[in-house]
Design an enzyme around this catalytic site. Sequence first.
Site, short mmCIF file in Angstrom:
data_model
loop_
_atom_site.label_atom_id
_atom_site.label_comp_id
_atom_site.label_asym_id
_atom_site.label_seq_id
_atom_site.Cartn_x
_atom_site.Cartn_y
_atom_site.Cartn_z
N SER A 122 0.82 -1.22 0.00
CA SER A 122 0.00 0.00 0.00
C SER A 122 0.85 1.26 0.00
O SER A 122 0.40 2.32 0.41
CB SER A 122 -0.93 0.01 1.22
OG SER A 122 -0.17 -0.02 2.43
N GLY A 123 2.08 1.14 -0.50
CA GLY A 123 2.98 2.28 -0.56
C GLY A 123 2.81 3.10 -1.82
O GLY A 123 1.80 2.99 -2.53
N ASN A 124 3.80 3.92 -2.13
CA ASN A 124 3.70 4.84 -3.27
C ASN A 124 3.55 4.11 -4.60
O ASN A 124 2.74 4.52 -5.46
CB ASN A 124 4.94 5.74 -3.32
CG ASN A 124 4.96 6.76 -2.20
OD1 ASN A 124 3.94 7.02 -1.57
ND2 ASN A 124 6.12 7.32 -1.93
N CYS A 129 13.53 -0.68 -12.47
CA CYS A 129 13.13 0.47 -13.29
C CYS A 129 14.16 0.71 -14.40
O CYS A 129 13.80 0.98 -15.55
CB CYS A 129 12.97 1.71 -12.42
SG CYS A 129 14.47 2.24 -11.54
N SER A 140 13.32 10.39 -5.52
CA SER A 140 12.41 9.33 -5.94
C SER A 140 12.89 7.96 -5.49
O SER A 140 12.19 6.96 -5.66
CB SER A 140 12.25 9.32 -7.47
OG SER A 140 13.41 8.82 -8.11
N ALA A 141 14.10 7.90 -4.93
CA ALA A 141 14.67 6.63 -4.49
C ALA A 141 14.43 6.48 -2.99
O ALA A 141 15.04 7.18 -2.18
CB ALA A 141 16.16 6.59 -4.80
N PRO A 156 14.05 4.17 0.71
CA PRO A 156 15.02 3.36 1.46
C PRO A 156 15.24 1.98 0.87
O PRO A 156 16.34 1.44 0.93
CB PRO A 156 14.40 3.28 2.87
CG PRO A 156 12.96 3.66 2.70
CD PRO A 156 12.91 4.59 1.55
N GLY A 157 14.19 1.41 0.26
CA GLY A 157 14.35 0.09 -0.36
C GLY A 157 15.32 0.13 -1.52
O GLY A 157 16.20 -0.73 -1.65
N THR A 158 15.18 1.14 -2.37
CA THR A 158 16.10 1.29 -3.51
C THR A 158 17.52 1.51 -3.02
O THR A 158 18.47 0.90 -3.52
CB THR A 158 15.66 2.48 -4.39
OG1 THR A 158 14.35 2.23 -4.90
CG2 THR A 158 16.63 2.68 -5.54
#
Length: 300
Positions: free
Chosen positions: A11-13, A126, A157-158, A160-162
């Site tokens: 349910s994130g971005n 991406c 746009s990056a 913490p996961g990225t």
Amino acid sequence: MTKASVAIVGSGNISTDLLYKLQRSEWLEPRWMIGIDPESEGLARARTMGLETSAEGVGWLLNQPEKPDLVFEATSAHVHRDSAPRYEAAGIRAVDLTPAAVGPAVVPPANLREHLGAPNVNMITCGGQATIPIVYAVSRVVDVPYAEIVASVASVSAGPGTRANIDEFTKTTSRGIETIGGAQRGKAIIILNPADPPMIMRDTIFCAIPEDADRAAITDSIHRVVADIQQYVPGYRLLNEPQFDDPSVVSGGQATVTTFVEVEGAGDFLPPYAGNLDIMTAAATKVGEEIAQKLLSVEA
């Protein structure tokens, strides 16, 4: 018109942006959004759009009397690895937007039709979605002994996961350059651009080619692939014509073609500069639509 029912897990971005795209689809009907945070903005937006929501995770979804035809998961690699066999056991097709890579990696212009029957498909990264099609466009005309891509994305746009998975990003994308793009050897680099205001995603794709390669055929192939991508990512575009260079010391004695592209997002939920995230949700929607068309044609 009959549509395939869809659940979004996460349910994130990215999940929220994906929801907006699915709402416009002629083939997919988003019915559920599943998360773990009852206060998340994504779940709140989904409820206002008429979706059934839950913060109780995948277990809640699989316990419902009606199951979705497809699930789109944008959580994390370890969560999807745990959930993937449960989806398959329940007969639910999965489109994976995490780095889990449980199923075959898919790039719509290159190899989607080869994997429409797979129970689980992976959207790579991406950078992969933006650049692998260009490598594929070149390799279907000539041999590509080496390809290298540089993906530059807005730092804001990056998430913490990225940032925590930069190494995984480069390895996964490099592998896709070879296995899907068709290069004998691939390399990927990602740059987090701190510019303010944020810059949209820009990518450089470098391919080594034979000295006597048909440059017109390569250019035509690249333009055709760009047109294919623009069908689902209108903001994807060439910055200029492909640039050809004769063999030199700098290129290791090989002729090269270099392609520059940029990706502007649709601005559904994420800002337009986040083309790196937008191309993932747009490509995932394209993949889901193709799977749904096949499912519905079989049922008919």
